[in-house]
Design a protein around this motif. Structure first.
Motif, short mmCIF file in Angstrom:
data_model
loop_
_atom_site.label_atom_id
_atom_site.label_comp_id
_atom_site.label_asym_id
_atom_site.label_seq_id
_atom_site.Cartn_x
_atom_site.Cartn_y
_atom_site.Cartn_z
N HIS A 29 26.21 5.18 3.08
CA HIS A 29 25.93 5.83 1.81
C HIS A 29 26.14 4.86 0.64
O HIS A 29 25.30 4.78 -0.28
CB HIS A 29 26.84 7.06 1.66
N LEU A 30 27.23 4.12 0.68
CA LEU A 30 27.50 3.15 -0.38
C LEU A 30 26.45 2.03 -0.38
O LEU A 30 26.05 1.55 -1.45
CB LEU A 30 28.90 2.56 -0.20
N ALA A 31 26.02 1.62 0.81
CA ALA A 31 24.99 0.58 0.89
C ALA A 31 23.67 1.06 0.32
O ALA A 31 22.90 0.27 -0.25
CB ALA A 31 24.82 0.12 2.33
N LEU A 32 23.38 2.34 0.46
CA LEU A 32 22.16 2.89 -0.13
C LEU A 32 22.21 2.86 -1.65
O LEU A 32 21.20 2.64 -2.32
CB LEU A 32 21.96 4.33 0.35
N ARG A 33 23.38 3.08 -2.21
CA ARG A 33 23.54 3.21 -3.65
C ARG A 33 23.86 1.89 -4.36
O ARG A 33 23.67 1.77 -5.57
CB ARG A 33 24.67 4.20 -3.95
N ALA A 34 24.38 0.91 -3.61
CA ALA A 34 24.88 -0.32 -4.24
C ALA A 34 23.75 -1.10 -4.90
O ALA A 34 22.64 -1.18 -4.37
CB ALA A 34 25.56 -1.20 -3.20
N PRO A 35 24.01 -1.67 -6.08
CA PRO A 35 22.99 -2.52 -6.71
C PRO A 35 22.77 -3.78 -5.87
O PRO A 35 23.70 -4.30 -5.27
CB PRO A 35 23.62 -2.85 -8.07
N GLY A 36 21.54 -4.22 -5.82
CA GLY A 36 21.24 -5.40 -5.02
C GLY A 36 21.28 -6.68 -5.82
O GLY A 36 21.49 -6.65 -7.03
N PRO A 37 21.07 -7.78 -5.14
CA PRO A 37 20.92 -7.87 -3.68
C PRO A 37 22.27 -7.82 -2.97
O PRO A 37 23.29 -8.22 -3.54
CB PRO A 37 20.25 -9.23 -3.48
N LEU A 38 22.24 -7.35 -1.74
CA LEU A 38 23.44 -7.26 -0.93
C LEU A 38 23.50 -8.44 0.05
O LEU A 38 22.46 -9.03 0.36
CB LEU A 38 23.46 -5.95 -0.15
N PRO A 39 24.68 -8.78 0.56
CA PRO A 39 24.75 -9.79 1.62
C PRO A 39 23.95 -9.34 2.83
O PRO A 39 23.75 -8.15 3.06
CB PRO A 39 26.25 -9.84 1.95
N GLY A 40 23.49 -10.30 3.61
CA GLY A 40 22.69 -9.97 4.77
C GLY A 40 23.44 -9.17 5.81
O GLY A 40 22.88 -8.25 6.43
N VAL A 41 24.70 -9.52 6.03
CA VAL A 41 25.52 -8.87 7.06
C VAL A 41 26.86 -8.49 6.45
O VAL A 41 27.48 -9.29 5.74
CB VAL A 41 25.75 -9.79 8.29
N VAL A 42 27.31 -7.27 6.74
CA VAL A 42 28.60 -6.78 6.26
C VAL A 42 29.33 -6.11 7.41
O VAL A 42 28.79 -5.19 8.03
CB VAL A 42 28.44 -5.78 5.09
N ASN A 43 30.53 -6.58 7.71
CA ASN A 43 31.34 -5.95 8.76
C ASN A 43 31.84 -4.59 8.31
O ASN A 43 32.31 -4.42 7.17
CB ASN A 43 32.58 -6.81 9.09
N ILE A 44 31.78 -3.63 9.21
CA ILE A 44 32.36 -2.31 8.98
C ILE A 44 33.31 -2.00 10.15
O ILE A 44 32.87 -1.77 11.27
CB ILE A 44 31.28 -1.22 8.86
N GLY A 45 34.59 -2.05 9.87
CA GLY A 45 35.61 -1.78 10.88
C GLY A 45 36.89 -1.37 10.19
O GLY A 45 36.95 -1.25 8.96
N SER A 46 37.93 -1.17 10.98
CA SER A 46 39.23 -0.81 10.39
C SER A 46 39.97 -2.04 9.88
O SER A 46 40.89 -1.92 9.07
CB SER A 46 40.08 -0.08 11.43
#
Length: 343
Positions: A209-226
């Motif tokens: 959801h945050l990636a959909l809303r975030a202003p671009g450009p975004l990094p190509g790869v983002v880790n999502i973990g604990s």
């Protein structure tokens, strides 16, 4: 914002669609071959023209690709994990070039990680086996596409609805059968000595959801973990305590996933997620396992009971990546020779 989700009926996709439907300002549409999809398509075989036509009909501002395969042979894995991202990128270029693409990758793309380290997104990717390789192929396609795209490289998602393809869901199902059978049930598992980074599926959905809303450009790869590694045995013991079923675990050599057994440590550095998305995990592992257990109970209560095991002394197989058994709280009479029950 018009959002199209591919793979909306899966574990991750289901949680994401529930979150997005509750969000004001988002018009959600889903695509897949299930009867509940708004737009019907077999994502394993869809062509570029076919997917482009679907995108034209949906006119999305953003697309989320939750579709993927975790099991099967190279052909099945490649169809969804490698081929679909390539078809999707080409179709987006043709029919919706301005749409943002959020693609779900996997920490399996990294392969072996030095024990004790949190792996960063710029670490070399050297996956082991067809699954990690097929996921990496999809990631490389997305990051090289030139689209407004980000790959969320997810560690080990856990929570309500976790499928039996993974150890948490498989173990919950075995413990549910153990609860129906009685306190003498042994749940057989494989080696639980590996360390894994478990992340709540609700936190994954929030990251999307945050990636959909975030202003671009975004990094190509983002880790999502604990950002924390937990010994798998600790997860199993915690789930056993939450279940309170009176069963106990027996670790045995030779079981579990050969792919998982090759990686004894997995832990993500989630600094980039915080800086690029403003995301941090909110749910503890206890939260995740409690949600998993409660939902598995609701599913059992809603069934007709045909899947409940009623034979005393039955041994359930929960799989897993084999060491000392957990002793039951009360002594058990010697059970009859157990039947092996793979799940």
């Amino acid at each position: 914002m018009r959002v199209l989700v591919l793979g909306a009926t899966g574990f991750l996709g289901g949680h994401l669609t529930r979150l997005l439907r509750a969000e004001r300002g988002i018009l959600l549409r889903t695509a897949g071959r299930g009867s509940g999809a708004d737009l019907r398509a077999d994502l394993a075989t869809v062509t570029v023209p076919g997917l482009a036509a679907l995108l034209t009909a949906a006119a999305p501002d953003a697309v989320v690709n939750c579709a993927g395969a975790v099991g099967g042979g190279p052909r099945e894995l490649s169809a969804l994990n490698s081929r679909l991202p390539a078809v999707l990128c080409a179709a987006l270029d043709r029919a919706a070039p301005g749409a943002r693409l959020v693609h779900l990758g996997s920490a399996a793309e990294y392969g072996r990680v030095p024990h004790g380290e949190r792996v960063r997104e710029d670490a070399p990717a050297a996956p082991l086996g067809h699954y990690g390789a097929s996921k990496l192929a999809g990631t490389l396609t997305v990051t090289a596409s030139g689209a407004d795209a980000v790959v969320l490289r997810v560690t080990n998602p856990v929570g309500a609805g976790a499928p039996e393809a993974g150890l948490p869901g498989r173990l919950a199902a075995a413990l549910r059968r153990a609860a129906a059978t009685g306190p003498g049930t042994v749940v057989r598992v494989g080696d639980l000595s590996a360390h894994r980074d478990f992340v709540d599926v609700r936190d994954v959905a929030r990251a999307v959801h945050l990636a959909l809303r975030a202003p671009g450009p975004l990094p190509g790869v983002v880790n999502i973990g604990s950002g924390e590694a937990v010994r798998v045995r600790e997860l199993a013991t915690a789930l056993l305590a939450i279940a309170g079923s009176g069963g106990h675990l027996r670790e045995e050599a030779g079981g579990g996933s050969a792919r998982s057994g090759q990686v004894d440590w997995s832990c993500a550095d989630v600094t980039r997620a915080a800086t690029a998305l403003g995301w941090r995990p909110r749910h503890s592992l206890t939260d995740s396992l409690t949600a998993l257990w409660e939902e598995s109970g609701q599913e059992t209560a809603g069934a007709d009971g045909n899947d409940k095991e009623r034979t005393a002394g039955r041994t359930a197989w929960a799989g897993g990546p084999a060491a000392g058994p957990l002793v039951p709280r009360t002594p058990l009479a010697p059970p009859p020779a157990p039947a092996e029950e793979p799940v």
